[in-house]
Design a protein around this motif. Structure first.
Motif, PDB file in Angstrom:
ATOM      1  N   GLY A 164       0.863  -1.182   0.000  1.00  0.00           N
ATOM      2  CA  GLY A 164       0.000   0.000   0.000  1.00  0.00           C
ATOM      3  C   GLY A 164       0.898   1.230   0.000  1.00  0.00           C
ATOM      4  N   HIS A 165       0.774   2.046   1.034  1.00  0.00           N
ATOM      5  CA  HIS A 165       1.621   3.237   1.173  1.00  0.00           C
ATOM      6  C   HIS A 165       2.641   3.060   2.291  1.00  0.00           C
ATOM      7  N   THR A 166       2.791   1.845   2.791  1.00  0.00           N
ATOM      8  CA  THR A 166       3.694   1.579   3.910  1.00  0.00           C
ATOM      9  C   THR A 166       4.984   0.947   3.414  1.00  0.00           C
ATOM     10  N   VAL A 167       6.120   1.545   3.820  1.00  0.00           N
ATOM     11  CA  VAL A 167       7.448   1.049   3.461  1.00  0.00           C
ATOM     12  C   VAL A 167       7.983   0.259   4.644  1.00  0.00           C
ATOM     13  N   TYR A 168       8.691  -0.854   4.365  1.00  0.00           N
ATOM     14  CA  TYR A 168       9.186  -1.717   5.430  1.00  0.00           C
ATOM     15  C   TYR A 168      10.707  -1.786   5.463  1.00  0.00           C
ATOM     16  N   TYR A 169      11.233  -1.764   6.690  1.00  0.00           N
ATOM     17  CA  TYR A 169      12.662  -1.831   6.966  1.00  0.00           C
ATOM     18  C   TYR A 169      12.926  -3.033   7.855  1.00  0.00           C
ATOM     19  N   GLY A 170      14.210  -3.434   7.967  1.00  0.00           N
ATOM     20  CA  GLY A 170      14.567  -4.587   8.774  1.00  0.00           C
ATOM     21  C   GLY A 170      15.767  -4.332   9.664  1.00  0.00           C
ATOM     22  N   PRO A 171      16.277  -5.379  10.298  1.00  0.00           N
ATOM     23  CA  PRO A 171      17.392  -5.252  11.240  1.00  0.00           C
ATOM     24  C   PRO A 171      18.642  -4.599  10.640  1.00  0.00           C
ATOM     25  N   ARG A 172      18.942  -4.870   9.382  1.00  0.00           N
ATOM     26  CA  ARG A 172      20.121  -4.255   8.766  1.00  0.00           C
ATOM     27  C   ARG A 172      19.981  -2.737   8.708  1.00  0.00           C
ATOM     28  N   HIS A 173      18.780  -2.245   8.444  1.00  0.00           N
ATOM     29  CA  HIS A 173      18.557  -0.803   8.417  1.00  0.00           C
ATOM     30  C   HIS A 173      18.807  -0.198   9.802  1.00  0.00           C
ATOM     31  N   LEU A 174      18.375  -0.923  10.840  1.00  0.00           N
ATOM     32  CA  LEU A 174      18.617  -0.456  12.205  1.00  0.00           C
ATOM     33  C   LEU A 174      20.117  -0.389  12.485  1.00  0.00           C
ATOM     34  N   LEU A 175      20.855  -1.416  12.106  1.00  0.00           N
ATOM     35  CA  LEU A 175      22.312  -1.408  12.282  1.00  0.00           C
ATOM     36  C   LEU A 175      22.948  -0.243  11.526  1.00  0.00           C
ATOM     37  N   GLN A 176      22.482   0.006  10.325  1.00  0.00           N
ATOM     38  CA  GLN A 176      23.032   1.112   9.546  1.00  0.00           C
ATOM     39  C   GLN A 176      22.773   2.450  10.245  1.00  0.00           C
ATOM     40  N   LEU A 177      21.567   2.658  10.730  1.00  0.00           N
ATOM     41  CA  LEU A 177      21.250   3.901  11.446  1.00  0.00           C
ATOM     42  C   LEU A 177      22.151   4.099  12.661  1.00  0.00           C
ATOM     43  N   LEU A 178      22.305   3.047  13.431  1.00  0.00           N
ATOM     44  CA  LEU A 178      23.119   3.138  14.646  1.00  0.00           C
ATOM     45  C   LEU A 178      24.584   3.390  14.307  1.00  0.00           C
ATOM     46  N   ALA A 179      25.087   2.756  13.259  1.00  0.00           N
ATOM     47  CA  ALA A 179      26.473   2.971  12.838  1.00  0.00           C
ATOM     48  C   ALA A 179      26.664   4.406  12.352  1.00  0.00           C
ATOM     49  N   ILE A 180      25.706   4.924  11.601  1.00  0.00           N
ATOM     50  CA  ILE A 180      25.793   6.311  11.116  1.00  0.00           C
ATOM     51  C   ILE A 180      25.901   7.271  12.287  1.00  0.00           C
ATOM     52  N   LYS A 181      25.035   7.116  13.264  1.00  0.00           N
ATOM     53  CA  LYS A 181      25.041   8.040  14.395  1.00  0.00           C
ATOM     54  C   LYS A 181      26.308   7.900  15.230  1.00  0.00           C
ATOM     55  N   ALA A 182      26.815   6.684  15.388  1.00  0.00           N
ATOM     56  CA  ALA A 182      28.059   6.489  16.145  1.00  0.00           C
ATOM     57  C   ALA A 182      29.220   7.173  15.432  1.00  0.00           C
ATOM     58  N   LEU A 183      29.282   7.036  14.117  1.00  0.00           N
ATOM     59  CA  LEU A 183      30.371   7.660  13.362  1.00  0.00           C
ATOM     60  C   LEU A 183      30.229   9.178  13.336  1.00  0.00           C
ATOM     61  N   GLN A 184      29.001   9.668  13.241  1.00  0.00           N
ATOM     62  CA  GLN A 184      28.794  11.117  13.314  1.00  0.00           C
ATOM     63  C   GLN A 184      29.236  11.661  14.668  1.00  0.00           C
ATOM     64  N   SER A 185      28.929  10.934  15.728  1.00  0.00           N
ATOM     65  CA  SER A 185      29.334  11.356  17.077  1.00  0.00           C
ATOM     66  C   SER A 185      30.840  11.413  17.219  1.00  0.00           C
ATOM     67  N   ALA A 186      31.544  10.585  16.416  1.00  0.00           N
ATOM     68  CA  ALA A 186      33.007  10.583  16.431  1.00  0.00           C
ATOM     69  C   ALA A 186      33.581  11.664  15.517  1.00  0.00           C
ATOM     70  N   GLY A 187      32.699  12.467  14.896  1.00  0.00           N
ATOM     71  CA  GLY A 187      33.159  13.577  14.079  1.00  0.00           C
ATOM     72  C   GLY A 187      33.241  13.316  12.589  1.00  0.00           C
ATOM     73  N   GLU A 188      32.764  12.158  12.136  1.00  0.00           N
ATOM     74  CA  GLU A 188      32.831  11.811  10.717  1.00  0.00           C
ATOM     75  C   GLU A 188      31.729  12.544   9.932  1.00  0.00           C
ATOM     76  N   PRO A 189      32.063  13.126   8.782  1.00  0.00           N
ATOM     77  CA  PRO A 189      31.029  13.726   7.932  1.00  0.00           C
ATOM     78  C   PRO A 189      30.259  12.645   7.171  1.00  0.00           C
ATOM     79  N   LEU A 190      29.047  12.966   6.755  1.00  0.00           N
ATOM     80  CA  LEU A 190      28.202  11.975   6.091  1.00  0.00           C
ATOM     81  C   LEU A 190      28.837  11.384   4.835  1.00  0.00           C
ATOM     82  N   GLY A 191      29.558  12.183   4.067  1.00  0.00           N
ATOM     83  CA  GLY A 191      30.202  11.668   2.860  1.00  0.00           C
ATOM     84  C   GLY A 191      31.199  10.565   3.163  1.00  0.00           C
ATOM     85  N   LEU A 192      31.999  10.759   4.202  1.00  0.00           N
ATOM     86  CA  LEU A 192      32.969   9.745   4.591  1.00  0.00           C
ATOM     87  C   LEU A 192      32.275   8.517   5.192  1.00  0.00           C
TER      88      LEU A 192
END
Length: 102
Positions: free
Chosen positions: A54-82
């Motif tokens: 329908g209009h609902t998009v679905y995500y899974g555990p890998r997406h959660l891991l990716q989100l958490l890794a992004i935020k951890a790396l951002q907290s360490a000062g990494e820019p999104l491109g890197l």
């Protein structure tokens, strides 16, 4: 046969809040919301969602891991491109390591 969990974007946001460590970083704030997740997906930081019903998009555990890794790396000062370069094609164990999860 066990299937992998599927979550809506709102459920993914809620799940991610339980894992984010609030380190007090003034540089990076974790204000999870569906718009941020869609933005990360548009940049290629997140894998494509599993599908749409329908209009609902679905995500899974890998997406959660990716989100958490992004935020951890951002907290360490990494820019999104890197971050995008570092996480490209990374397996779940690597993402778990960046996200600092057991």
């Amino acid at each position: 046969m066990e299937t992998e969990p599927r979550w809506t974007v709102e459920q993914l946001v809620e799940l991610s809040q339980g894992f984010i460590s609030h380190s007090g970083s003034k540089r990076v704030r974790w204000n999870p919301n569906p718009r941020l997740i869609r933005y990360y997906a548009s940049l290629g930081l997140l894998d494509r969602p599993f599908g749409v019903r329908g209009h609902t998009v679905y995500y899974g555990p890998r997406h959660l891991l990716q989100l958490l890794a992004i935020k951890a790396l951002q907290s360490a000062g990494e820019p999104l491109g890197l971050i995008q370069e570092r996480l490209q094609g990374m397996n779940d164990e690597g993402l778990r390591s960046f996200a600092q999860l057991p």
